[in-house]
Motif scaffolding. Structure first.
Motif, short mmCIF file in Angstrom:
data_model
loop_
_atom_site.label_atom_id
_atom_site.label_comp_id
_atom_site.label_asym_id
_atom_site.label_seq_id
_atom_site.Cartn_x
_atom_site.Cartn_y
_atom_site.Cartn_z
N UNK A 117 39.95 31.10 51.47
CA UNK A 117 41.13 31.12 52.01
C UNK A 117 42.13 30.89 51.10
N UNK A 118 41.97 29.96 50.30
CA UNK A 118 42.98 29.53 49.05
C UNK A 118 43.32 30.80 47.92
N UNK A 119 42.14 31.64 48.07
CA UNK A 119 42.41 32.83 47.04
C UNK A 119 42.69 34.10 47.70
N UNK A 120 43.08 34.06 49.16
CA UNK A 120 43.78 35.32 49.70
C UNK A 120 45.25 35.56 49.16
N UNK A 121 45.48 36.80 48.80
CA UNK A 121 46.60 37.15 48.18
C UNK A 121 46.53 37.18 46.89
N UNK A 122 45.67 36.72 46.15
CA UNK A 122 45.65 36.63 44.68
C UNK A 122 44.07 37.06 44.31
N UNK A 123 44.01 38.35 44.17
CA UNK A 123 42.67 38.88 43.85
C UNK A 123 42.39 38.47 42.12
N UNK A 124 41.03 37.78 42.25
CA UNK A 124 40.86 37.35 40.94
C UNK A 124 40.31 38.49 39.86
N UNK A 125 40.50 38.38 38.54
CA UNK A 125 39.96 39.26 37.63
C UNK A 125 38.62 38.91 37.16
N UNK A 126 37.63 39.62 37.75
CA UNK A 126 36.30 39.23 37.58
C UNK A 126 35.57 40.30 36.64
N UNK A 127 34.69 39.86 35.59
CA UNK A 127 34.02 40.87 34.76
C UNK A 127 32.69 41.22 35.56
N UNK A 128 32.54 42.54 35.99
CA UNK A 128 31.54 42.88 36.83
C UNK A 128 30.18 42.70 36.27
N UNK A 129 30.28 42.90 34.70
CA UNK A 129 28.92 42.85 33.78
C UNK A 129 28.44 41.40 33.94
N UNK A 130 29.04 40.37 33.73
CA UNK A 130 28.83 38.95 33.89
C UNK A 130 28.34 38.73 35.17
N UNK A 131 28.84 39.21 36.32
CA UNK A 131 28.40 38.97 37.78
C UNK A 131 26.85 39.49 37.83
N UNK A 132 26.77 40.69 37.35
CA UNK A 132 25.50 41.66 37.55
C UNK A 132 24.39 40.78 36.70
N UNK A 133 24.75 40.50 35.37
CA UNK A 133 23.70 39.93 34.63
C UNK A 133 23.17 38.36 35.14
N UNK A 134 24.13 37.61 35.51
CA UNK A 134 23.96 36.43 35.79
C UNK A 134 23.13 36.42 37.35
N UNK A 135 23.59 37.25 38.12
CA UNK A 135 22.90 37.25 39.49
C UNK A 135 21.54 37.78 39.31
N UNK A 136 21.36 38.49 38.38
CA UNK A 136 20.08 39.30 38.13
C UNK A 136 18.91 38.31 37.49
N UNK A 137 19.54 37.35 36.82
CA UNK A 137 18.60 36.25 36.39
C UNK A 137 18.39 35.48 37.62
N UNK A 138 19.39 35.26 38.24
CA UNK A 138 19.22 34.30 39.47
C UNK A 138 18.30 34.76 40.19
N UNK A 139 18.31 36.10 40.76
CA UNK A 139 17.32 36.56 41.83
C UNK A 139 15.85 36.42 41.25
N UNK A 140 15.83 36.59 39.99
CA UNK A 140 14.34 36.55 39.21
C UNK A 140 13.85 35.24 39.40
N UNK A 141 14.86 34.08 39.10
CA UNK A 141 14.25 32.83 39.17
C UNK A 141 14.02 32.43 40.80
#
Length: 307
Positions: A117-141
């Motif tokens: 709710x606090x972030x509504x109206x302020x779309x964050x700048x997120x690096x997609x590659x960092x999300x994908x790599x970290x999430x893939x490692x997390x899924x494996x774990x």
């Protein structure tokens, strides 16, 4: 008057009581894996300001805390001795752990909703590659830990709660992968917030179910898989039984259902005691205390103890 006690728990020594060493060893290994990845995911989430990663890390934190408590509960159930003040030992510690885990999961969900709710109206700048790599490692774990815990999840509420939390994390990791793909392909920063909220929404009903299962045991309600009316009817139908009263069935901890009952017998008390014990075991109630009240003249006391 006759009394019969039938116990489904070995009493030969501390090493035979409670969870196995193999179950505890698997919990320790799983805990180490989760701690390592928690540090990785939380660090990356803070660095890139990703709510989805922080939400997933928050759920993984509950995994670590919950699994730590669960491990302590299993150790107490295995090694904790019974005393005059605690005649059942520490077997119910894992139920308290499961309830605490449910509360932690709900707390993380509330925090994620608030942050979204606090972030509504302020779309964050997120690096997609960092999300994908970290999430893939997390899924494996998560997959590795789930495989390790799956076999024990049915036999222990503490392990089951840890398993459900890791399963929720695995789904969360998939969601973060999707968010990373959307950010990378379309530059849609809100995908991070949406996925974080969806992860929490997915977790809430499972946390509620876990809390309900724990509360059912703590309030000593009868087990869902035991038809108490059927048990009472079957006991009343035994040859020589003229009455059934004070029938109580509850769960001490996962896999340990307990029953106490008084039977009024017209015939041989010892025969009725044996038949009642056999019948209760057929209903999955091997930890039983049966008291026989004889209607016959010249009452006498019989005692039959079976381990």
């Amino acid at each position: 008057m006759g009394h019969g006690h039938s116990h489904g728990i070995p009493q030969s020594g501390a090493d035979d009581v409670g969870p196995s060493k193999a179950r505890i060893r698997r919990m320790v290994i799983a805990l180490v894996i989760l701690v390592i990845f928690l540090i990785v995911e939380a660090s990356v989430g803070i660095l890139v300001n990703s709510l989805a990663l922080l939400a997933d890390a928050g759920h993984m934190l509950t995994d670590v805390v919950g699994m730590s408590m669960g491990l302590v509960a299993l150790l107490l159930a295995r090694k904790g001795s019974a005393t005059a003040a605690r005649t059942f030992g520490w077997h119910r510690a894992e139920v308290l752990t499961a309830m605490a885990n449910a509360v932690l999961l709900l707390g993380v969900a509330v925090w994620v909703f608030y942050e979204a709710i606090q972030r509504i109206g302020d779309a964050p700048e997120i690096p997609g590659v960092a999300l994908i790599v970290t999430a893939a490692l997390g899924l494996a774990a998560n997959i590795v830990v789930m495989v390790m815990l799956r076999a024990d999840a049915k036999g222990s509420l503490a392990v089951r709660s840890a398993y459900l939390e890791v399963l929720a994390d695995a789904v969360g990791s998939v969601g973060v992968l999707v968010a990373g793909g959307l950010v990378l392909a379309f530059g849609w920063g809100y995908a991070d917030i949406v996925v974080a909220v969806l992860i929490s929404i997915w977790v809430v009903p499972r946390a509620m179910k876990l809390a309900a299962a724990s509360l059912r045991i703590l309030t000593q309600a009868s087990p869902e898989h035991v038809d108490v009316n059927s048990v009472e009817a079957d006991l009343a139908a035994l040859p020589g039984v003229s009455g059934v009263h004070d029938l109580h069935v509850w769960t001490l901890t996962t896999g340990m259902d307990v029953v106490t009952v008084h039977l009024t017998a017209d015939g041989d008390g010892e025969s009725v005691l044996h038949s009642a014990r056999t019948l209760l075991e057929s209903h999955g109630l091997s930890h039983a205390t049966v008291q026989i009240e004889s209607n016959a003249a010249g009452r006498h006391c019989e005692k039959d103890v079976t381990w």
